[in-house]
Design a protein around this motif. Structure first.
Motif, PDB file in Angstrom:
ATOM      1  N   ARG A 166      -5.801 -15.461   9.297  1.00 49.89           N
ATOM      2  CA  ARG A 166      -5.380 -16.407   8.263  1.00 49.89           C
ATOM      3  C   ARG A 166      -6.018 -17.776   8.470  1.00 49.89           C
ATOM      4  O   ARG A 166      -6.198 -18.515   7.505  1.00 49.89           O
TER       5      ARG A 166
ATOM      6  N   GLY B  19      -3.784 -11.523   9.389  1.00 51.23           N
ATOM      7  CA  GLY B  19      -3.440 -11.775   8.004  1.00 51.23           C
ATOM      8  C   GLY B  19      -2.245 -10.965   7.551  1.00 51.23           C
ATOM      9  O   GLY B  19      -1.367 -10.594   8.335  1.00 51.23           O
ATOM     10  N   HIS B  20      -2.236 -10.657   6.290  1.00 46.48           N
ATOM     11  CA  HIS B  20      -1.132  -9.893   5.698  1.00 46.48           C
ATOM     12  C   HIS B  20      -1.477  -8.402   5.690  1.00 46.48           C
ATOM     13  O   HIS B  20      -1.655  -7.778   4.646  1.00 46.48           O
TER      14      HIS B  20
ATOM     15  N   SER C 185       0.666  -5.161  -2.893  1.00 48.63           N
ATOM     16  CA  SER C 185       1.124  -6.052  -1.823  1.00 48.63           C
ATOM     17  C   SER C 185       0.531  -5.695  -0.467  1.00 48.63           C
ATOM     18  O   SER C 185       0.311  -6.569   0.371  1.00 48.63           O
ATOM     19  N   ASN C 186       0.256  -4.406  -0.230  1.00 47.24           N
ATOM     20  CA  ASN C 186      -0.305  -4.030   1.070  1.00 47.24           C
ATOM     21  C   ASN C 186      -1.830  -3.909   1.035  1.00 47.24           C
ATOM     22  O   ASN C 186      -2.438  -3.388   1.965  1.00 47.24           O
ATOM     23  N   HIS C 187      -2.447  -4.372  -0.053  1.00 51.44           N
ATOM     24  CA  HIS C 187      -3.908  -4.477  -0.198  1.00 51.44           C
ATOM     25  C   HIS C 187      -4.616  -3.146  -0.410  1.00 51.44           C
ATOM     26  O   HIS C 187      -5.856  -3.108  -0.416  1.00 51.44           O
TER      27      HIS C 187
ATOM     28  N   ASP D 143       3.587 -12.521  -6.129  1.00 52.91           N
ATOM     29  CA  ASP D 143       4.058 -11.631  -5.057  1.00 52.91           C
ATOM     30  C   ASP D 143       5.486 -11.146  -5.275  1.00 52.91           C
ATOM     31  O   ASP D 143       6.221 -10.890  -4.314  1.00 52.91           O
TER      32      ASP D 143
ATOM     33  N   GLU E 204      -9.457 -12.231   4.199  1.00 53.52           N
ATOM     34  CA  GLU E 204      -8.185 -12.897   3.937  1.00 53.52           C
ATOM     35  C   GLU E 204      -8.442 -14.205   3.195  1.00 53.52           C
ATOM     36  O   GLU E 204      -9.478 -14.847   3.352  1.00 53.52           O
TER      37      GLU E 204
END
Length: 391
Positions: free
Chosen positions: A100, A41-42, A330-332, A287, A123
């Protein structure tokens, strides 16, 4: 999404909450990825290394080469090809369901619940159908596990400033919400799932749960038919259409719209949710930083030049006093910290399993309405699957 949960998560300070329970002991984390099928995922694997109270103890990846690379990246010695074996042996407190690709999420989450995990960070998209979401929520409710879905934009404190614009009347009467997807090659059904889910999550935040949906799906300008349905990318399930137009009636009586057209010419700059009021308009750019802007004045008068003011954690048109927050969102980091706090204080995370399930239902509502000829479909959906697959 419950507003009181958002306030509970952010009222202490705009910085990350300081955890008070078991702070001195590292919390065990296990990461589930799948290289080649959604990967990690991110950054759902690396985020835990930025949380001082947690320690990644193991990772599972069915791809041998991917597992080896991830062990090196995370500086781990313990890796598994089978995530069920990992969960059984390690018994982690927290689990990251990172791929994802959506088709494995249900099984991975249920396995994490069965292993005794207290918190799961998943995710997006959450799962493929409302039926899968029902299974997950039932299992979580039975065990008390907390599940957070990585719709990271809802962790932005700037949303509170937008709440104030609405509550104060400065935005005027809220007339409608308008959301758009990214509008690249994935426009239409894939965009709705992969990126539109962020937009729909914020619709849920501002307008409340959806009551109904009516929608139109097109392929190259003509109505999508059963012959157009194919297996979607990223394990999304049955999918079709390169153009979608959807309308939702919501709990608060506000009508919300979502549109996505493949290669729409916006160069990916139309990915947003607009709150249109009688005295102004708020545009939330997903985002991005700043995430939102307020354009005061009647949105339908064009005679005067329009000024768009950034919305920061400090307020409308004010300099950002906490520049680190955008990165933490953004980086969780903020999402994971909120999940840990939810476990420790026995509350639902800001973006809970039910919030993730609502988004899944809104997406599947588009499919159900189109298959029914554009008919308005009431929520909760019946049946609880993907109507494209039964067409």
């Amino acid at each position: 999404m419950k507003r009181r949960h958002f306030l509970a998560a952010t009222s202490v300070a705009l910085v990350l909450p300081q955890l008070t329970s078991a702070a001195a002991m590292k919390r065990k984390v296990a990461v589930i990825g799948h290289t080649g099928r959604g990967n990690y995922g991110h950054g759902l694997d690396t985020v835990w290394r930025q949380i001082p109270s947690t320690k990644i103890v193991a990772v599972a990846d069915a791809n041998p080469a991917g597992l080896a690379q991830t062990l090196t990246k995370l500086k781990l010695k313990q890796g598994f090809a089978d995530y069920r074996q990992m969960l059984s042996q390690v018994r982690p407190e927290f689990v990251a369901v990172a791929p994802r690709h959506v088709d494995e999420h249900r099984d991975m989450i249920l396995a994490a619940i069965e292993s005794g995990a207290k918190g799961i960070y998943c995710e997006k998209a959450f799962c493929r159908t409302p039926a899968e979401a029902d299974e997950i929520i039932a299992a979580a409710d039975k065990t008390g596990v907390k599940i957070a879905v990585a719709h990271r934009n809802c962790y932005q404190p700037a949303l509170q400033q937008i709440d104030q614009l609405i509550a104060s009347g400065e935005l005027g009467k809220l007339l409608e919400l308008r959301g758009r997807g990214v509008g690249d090659r994935r426009g239409g059904g894939e965009d709705l799932w992969v990126l539109g889910s962020h937009v729909l999550n914020l619709v849920n935040y501002f307008a409340g749960a959806p009551k109904s949906c009516s929608a139109l799906m097109l392929q190259d300008g003509r109505h999508v038919t059963a012959e157009d349905v194919k297996p979607g990318a990223e394990g999304l399930g049955p999918l079709a259409g390169n153009e979608i137009h959807a309308r939702y009636e919501t709990e608060k009586g506000i009508v919300a719209y979502y549109d996505s057209i493949a290669d729409d010419g916006t160069n990916r700059q139309g990915f947003c949710l607009q709150l249109i009021g009688g005295k102004g308009m708020v545009t939330i750019f997903l985002d991005q930083n700043p995430i939102a802007y307020f354009t005061p004045g009647n949105p339908y008068l064009t005679a005067k030049p329009r000024i768009s003011l950034p919305i920061t954690t400090a307020g409308v048109g004010k300099p950002e006093t906490h520049p680190e927050i955008s990165k933490q969102v953004s980086n969780h980091v903020r999402g994971v910290e909120d999940l840990i706090d939810a476990v420790d204080n026995d509350r639902q995370p800001l973006c809970s399993a039910r919030d993730g399930a609502t988004v899944v239902e809104m997406i599947c509502g588009v499919f159900a309405s189109h298959v029914a000829g554009g008919k308005t479909i009431d929520f909760p959906l019946q049946p609880r699957g993907n109507a494209l697959g039964d067409w």
